[in-house]
Design a protein around this motif. Structure first.
Motif, PDB file in Angstrom:
ATOM      1  N   MET A   1       0.851  -1.192   0.000  1.00  0.00           N
ATOM      2  CA  MET A   1       0.000   0.000   0.000  1.00  0.00           C
ATOM      3  C   MET A   1       0.885   1.239   0.000  1.00  0.00           C
ATOM      4  O   MET A   1       1.939   1.288   0.610  1.00  0.00           O
ATOM      5  N   LEU A   2       0.424   2.203  -0.754  1.00  0.00           N
ATOM      6  CA  LEU A   2       1.215   3.422  -0.877  1.00  0.00           C
ATOM      7  C   LEU A   2       1.376   4.104   0.473  1.00  0.00           C
ATOM      8  O   LEU A   2       0.427   4.348   1.184  1.00  0.00           O
ATOM      9  N   VAL A   3       2.638   4.395   0.831  1.00  0.00           N
ATOM     10  CA  VAL A   3       2.904   5.142   2.053  1.00  0.00           C
ATOM     11  C   VAL A   3       2.737   6.614   1.710  1.00  0.00           C
ATOM     12  O   VAL A   3       3.553   7.206   1.029  1.00  0.00           O
ATOM     13  N   ARG A   4       1.647   7.185   2.177  1.00  0.00           N
ATOM     14  CA  ARG A   4       1.273   8.535   1.765  1.00  0.00           C
ATOM     15  C   ARG A   4       1.771   9.566   2.748  1.00  0.00           C
ATOM     16  O   ARG A   4       1.417   9.549   3.904  1.00  0.00           O
ATOM     17  N   ARG A   5       2.645  10.435   2.244  1.00  0.00           N
ATOM     18  CA  ARG A   5       3.070  11.570   3.039  1.00  0.00           C
ATOM     19  C   ARG A   5       2.403  12.800   2.474  1.00  0.00           C
ATOM     20  O   ARG A   5       2.543  13.107   1.322  1.00  0.00           O
ATOM     21  N   SER A   6       1.643  13.467   3.285  1.00  0.00           N
ATOM     22  CA  SER A   6       0.824  14.577   2.799  1.00  0.00           C
ATOM     23  C   SER A   6       1.657  15.769   2.389  1.00  0.00           C
ATOM     24  O   SER A   6       2.636  16.132   3.039  1.00  0.00           O
ATOM     25  N   ILE A   7       1.238  16.382   1.279  1.00  0.00           N
ATOM     26  CA  ILE A   7       1.860  17.640   0.869  1.00  0.00           C
ATOM     27  C   ILE A   7       1.658  18.700   1.933  1.00  0.00           C
ATOM     28  O   ILE A   7       2.435  19.637   2.057  1.00  0.00           O
ATOM     29  N   ALA A   8       0.620  18.522   2.742  1.00  0.00           N
ATOM     30  CA  ALA A   8       0.333  19.524   3.771  1.00  0.00           C
ATOM     31  C   ALA A   8       1.484  19.691   4.750  1.00  0.00           C
ATOM     32  O   ALA A   8       1.623  20.737   5.382  1.00  0.00           O
ATOM     33  N   THR A   9       2.345  18.661   4.890  1.00  0.00           N
ATOM     34  CA  THR A   9       3.478  18.788   5.807  1.00  0.00           C
ATOM     35  C   THR A   9       4.437  19.862   5.344  1.00  0.00           C
ATOM     36  O   THR A   9       5.200  20.392   6.136  1.00  0.00           O
ATOM     37  N   VAL A 261       3.712  10.012  -8.926  1.00  0.00           N
ATOM     38  CA  VAL A 261       2.974  11.277  -9.000  1.00  0.00           C
ATOM     39  C   VAL A 261       3.154  12.070  -7.711  1.00  0.00           C
ATOM     40  O   VAL A 261       3.299  13.298  -7.746  1.00  0.00           O
ATOM     41  N   TYR A 262       3.152  11.372  -6.577  1.00  0.00           N
ATOM     42  CA  TYR A 262       3.375  12.062  -5.300  1.00  0.00           C
ATOM     43  C   TYR A 262       4.705  12.816  -5.306  1.00  0.00           C
ATOM     44  O   TYR A 262       4.773  14.007  -4.965  1.00  0.00           O
ATOM     45  N   GLU A 263       5.775  12.137  -5.724  1.00  0.00           N
ATOM     46  CA  GLU A 263       7.087  12.786  -5.723  1.00  0.00           C
ATOM     47  C   GLU A 263       7.126  13.955  -6.700  1.00  0.00           C
ATOM     48  O   GLU A 263       7.684  15.020  -6.402  1.00  0.00           O
ATOM     49  N   PHE A 264       6.527  13.769  -7.859  1.00  0.00           N
ATOM     50  CA  PHE A 264       6.496  14.811  -8.878  1.00  0.00           C
ATOM     51  C   PHE A 264       5.718  16.029  -8.378  1.00  0.00           C
ATOM     52  O   PHE A 264       6.163  17.168  -8.504  1.00  0.00           O
ATOM     53  N   ALA A 265       4.549  15.786  -7.787  1.00  0.00           N
ATOM     54  CA  ALA A 265       3.705  16.872  -7.298  1.00  0.00           C
ATOM     55  C   ALA A 265       4.365  17.621  -6.145  1.00  0.00           C
ATOM     56  O   ALA A 265       4.215  18.844  -6.016  1.00  0.00           O
ATOM     57  N   THR A 266       5.096  16.891  -5.307  1.00  0.00           N
ATOM     58  CA  THR A 266       5.767  17.535  -4.179  1.00  0.00           C
ATOM     59  C   THR A 266       6.801  18.539  -4.653  1.00  0.00           C
ATOM     60  O   THR A 266       6.986  19.605  -4.052  1.00  0.00           O
ATOM     61  N   LYS A 267       7.479  18.232  -5.743  1.00  0.00           N
ATOM     62  CA  LYS A 267       8.459  19.175  -6.300  1.00  0.00           C
ATOM     63  C   LYS A 267       7.775  20.460  -6.747  1.00  0.00           C
ATOM     64  O   LYS A 267       8.304  21.563  -6.557  1.00  0.00           O
ATOM     65  N   ALA A 268       6.585  20.328  -7.342  1.00  0.00           N
ATOM     66  CA  ALA A 268       5.849  21.515  -7.770  1.00  0.00           C
ATOM     67  C   ALA A 268       5.417  22.346  -6.571  1.00  0.00           C
ATOM     68  O   ALA A 268       5.565  23.579  -6.561  1.00  0.00           O
ATOM     69  N   GLU A 302      -3.488  20.538  -4.343  1.00  0.00           N
ATOM     70  CA  GLU A 302      -4.170  20.168  -3.107  1.00  0.00           C
ATOM     71  C   GLU A 302      -5.348  19.242  -3.389  1.00  0.00           C
ATOM     72  O   GLU A 302      -5.648  18.343  -2.589  1.00  0.00           O
ATOM     73  N   ARG A 303      -6.014  19.438  -4.517  1.00  0.00           N
ATOM     74  CA  ARG A 303      -7.072  18.504  -4.906  1.00  0.00           C
ATOM     75  C   ARG A 303      -6.479  17.129  -5.224  1.00  0.00           C
ATOM     76  O   ARG A 303      -7.075  16.091  -4.904  1.00  0.00           O
ATOM     77  N   LEU A 304      -5.306  17.122  -5.849  1.00  0.00           N
ATOM     78  CA  LEU A 304      -4.638  15.855  -6.150  1.00  0.00           C
ATOM     79  C   LEU A 304      -4.286  15.122  -4.860  1.00  0.00           C
ATOM     80  O   LEU A 304      -4.444  13.898  -4.756  1.00  0.00           O
ATOM     81  N   GLU A 305      -3.832  15.857  -3.871  1.00  0.00           N
ATOM     82  CA  GLU A 305      -3.522  15.257  -2.575  1.00  0.00           C
ATOM     83  C   GLU A 305      -4.771  14.651  -1.947  1.00  0.00           C
ATOM     84  O   GLU A 305      -4.729  13.574  -1.351  1.00  0.00           O
ATOM     85  N   SER A 306      -5.908  15.336  -2.094  1.00  0.00           N
ATOM     86  CA  SER A 306      -7.147  14.880  -1.464  1.00  0.00           C
ATOM     87  C   SER A 306      -7.651  13.562  -2.037  1.00  0.00           C
ATOM     88  O   SER A 306      -8.431  12.860  -1.384  1.00  0.00           O
ATOM     89  N   VAL A 307      -7.203  13.205  -3.254  1.00  0.00           N
ATOM     90  CA  VAL A 307      -7.602  11.924  -3.857  1.00  0.00           C
ATOM     91  C   VAL A 307      -6.432  10.936  -3.832  1.00  0.00           C
ATOM     92  O   VAL A 307      -6.386   9.986  -4.616  1.00  0.00           O
ATOM     93  N   ASP A 308      -5.488  11.175  -2.925  1.00  0.00           N
ATOM     94  CA  ASP A 308      -4.356  10.262  -2.725  1.00  0.00           C
ATOM     95  C   ASP A 308      -3.494  10.131  -3.972  1.00  0.00           C
ATOM     96  O   ASP A 308      -2.980   9.063  -4.287  1.00  0.00           O
ATOM     97  N   PHE A 309      -3.337  11.225  -4.719  1.00  0.00           N
ATOM     98  CA  PHE A 309      -2.453  11.286  -5.885  1.00  0.00           C
ATOM     99  C   PHE A 309      -2.857  10.310  -6.987  1.00  0.00           C
ATOM    100  O   PHE A 309      -2.026   9.803  -7.727  1.00  0.00           O
ATOM    101  N   ASP A 310      -4.148  10.064  -7.070  1.00  0.00           N
ATOM    102  CA  ASP A 310      -4.702   9.211  -8.120  1.00  0.00           C
ATOM    103  C   ASP A 310      -5.143  10.104  -9.277  1.00  0.00           C
ATOM    104  O   ASP A 310      -6.210  10.717  -9.237  1.00  0.00           O
ATOM    105  N   VAL A 311      -4.335  10.181 -10.331  1.00  0.00           N
ATOM    106  CA  VAL A 311      -4.626  11.091 -11.439  1.00  0.00           C
ATOM    107  C   VAL A 311      -5.855  10.651 -12.231  1.00  0.00           C
ATOM    108  O   VAL A 311      -6.373  11.424 -13.047  1.00  0.00           O
ATOM    109  N   PHE A 312      -6.325   9.425 -12.019  1.00  0.00           N
ATOM    110  CA  PHE A 312      -7.499   8.931 -12.728  1.00  0.00           C
ATOM    111  C   PHE A 312      -8.808   9.220 -11.984  1.00  0.00           C
ATOM    112  O   PHE A 312      -9.880   8.933 -12.497  1.00  0.00           O
ATOM    113  N   ASP A 313      -8.723   9.778 -10.787  1.00  0.00           N
ATOM    114  CA  ASP A 313      -9.929  10.063 -10.016  1.00  0.00           C
ATOM    115  C   ASP A 313     -10.777  11.099 -10.749  1.00  0.00           C
ATOM    116  O   ASP A 313     -10.289  12.181 -11.111  1.00  0.00           O
TER     117      ASP A 313
END
Length: 344
Positions: A1-9, A261-268, A302-313
């Motif tokens: 399971m994806l270990v999710r670290r929130s962008i909010a941190t 996607v999580y790593e990519f989005a965090t850089k942005a 932030e919307r991407l984070e809210s769907v757990d970085f699932d770009v297909f949501d």
């Protein structure tokens, strides 16, 4: 399971610490240009005298084109004065046409011919004989009235052309460089139309350009994967062991893709935080309407984070009117984040 670290941190740390080593080196390299910028940094007291060649129908054509194909930046433009936003609409409309070249052409030769047309268009924009099209007339007026640098418009065409020739990116750094050139060059003319030429504003524009590139690459991933193409950088794909062949056959979210996607989005998000804390406070307040391009990018991350970085949501495909409210709030506060929380 994806270990999710929130962008909010990211909001609870100092943005300087969040910047990658590469970004820090880029900041250091900017110091060498300080004297050059200080010598030319200025705000124009009044726009150049120029008799417009564009008609109201030309302006309306550009406005509709940007509103239809680039809604986020259309909303950003509404926070500038009417003359400035009309200049922005012309340049953004030109960008829409450049982006559409890859969508409407079926051969490399046809695409090259269209880019050749735009190269010629840029040359004539700085003469008294612009191309007689709605976009050309609007951009010509912007160039004459606000002394828009030719560098940005030429770079806009050349970078879109280069991306068509080499559509894949080997590393994240390649995407960042592309963002600094292809996306930031749409913010720089907006700054000039606002009468701002300032080193800190330009640095903020580059950081926002990187974030916008990452957002757009991530946002378009589902559509491109369905077409058998992936614009995510190859090093990120390899690092997270994303099975592209499987995704091409059956486009859907996977743990590996979410991790990439999580790593990519965090850089942005990091770039947006860094720009807000380091560059925006030192830039002229008049520059902020152009730098508000960061707000829609931040909202989508932030919307991407809210769907757990699932770009297909499917929820990511829904337009949120709260973007307009966030733009209004940012315009009142002069920032798109709570800087006080970042420094704690």
């Amino acid at each position: 399971m994806l270990v999710r670290r929130s962008i909010a941190t990211l909001r609870s740390r100092n943005a300087t610490c969040l910047l990658s080593s590469q970004a820090q080196s880029q900041i250091a390299s900017c110091k060498s240009t300080t004297l050059r910028y200080l010598s030319v940094s200025r705000a124009f007291s009044s726009p150049a005298i120029h008799t417009p060649v564009s008609k109201p129908s030309d302006i309306e054509y550009c406005r509709r084109l940007v509103q239809q194909h680039d809604l986020d930046n259309y909303l950003v433009s509404l926070f500038s004065s009417r003359p400035v936003r009309e200049a922005v609409w012309g340049i953004r409309a030109m960008n829409v046409e450049l982006v559409r070249i890859s969508e409407i052409t079926t051969s490399t030769t046809a695409a090259q011919m269209r880019f050749a047309y735009w190269h010629d268009t840029i040359k004539r924009l700085y003469s008294d004989d612009p191309m007689q099209t709605p976009i050309s007339r609007c951009v010509h007026d912007a160039v004459r009235r606000y002394s828009i640098s030719k560098t940005w418009l030429r770079r806009l065409v050349s970078e879109r052309e280069r991306a068509l020739d080499s559509p894949t990116f080997e590393t994240v750094a390649d995407v960042e460089r592309y963002g600094e050139r292809a996306y930031a060059c749409l913010i720089h003319p907006h700054l000039e139309a606002l009468g701002v030429r300032d080193m800190h504003a330009d640095n903020a524009a580059r950081a926002i350009g990187v974030a916008m590139a990452i957002v757009n690459f991530t946002r378009s991933a589902p559509l491109l994967l369905a077409r058998g193409r992936c614009d995510l950088p190859k090093d990120l794909i390899a690092k997270h062991q994303v099975d592209l062949d499987s995704l091409y056959r059956n486009p859907q979210s996977t743990v590996e893709l979410q991790s990439a996607v999580y790593e990519f989005a965090t850089k942005a998000y990091t770039r947006l935080c860094g720009a807000a804390e380091i560059y925006v406070p030192s830039a002229p307040r008049a520059a902020f309407p152009a730098l508000m391009a960061a707000v829609p990018a931040k909202e989508w991350l932030e919307r991407l984070e809210s769907v757990d970085f699932d770009v297909f949501d499917r929820r990511l495909q829904q337009r949120k009117m709260r973007v307009l409210w966030r733009l209004w709030r940012a315009s009142r506060r002069g920032t798109w984040i709570d800087v006080s929380n970042l420094s704690k």
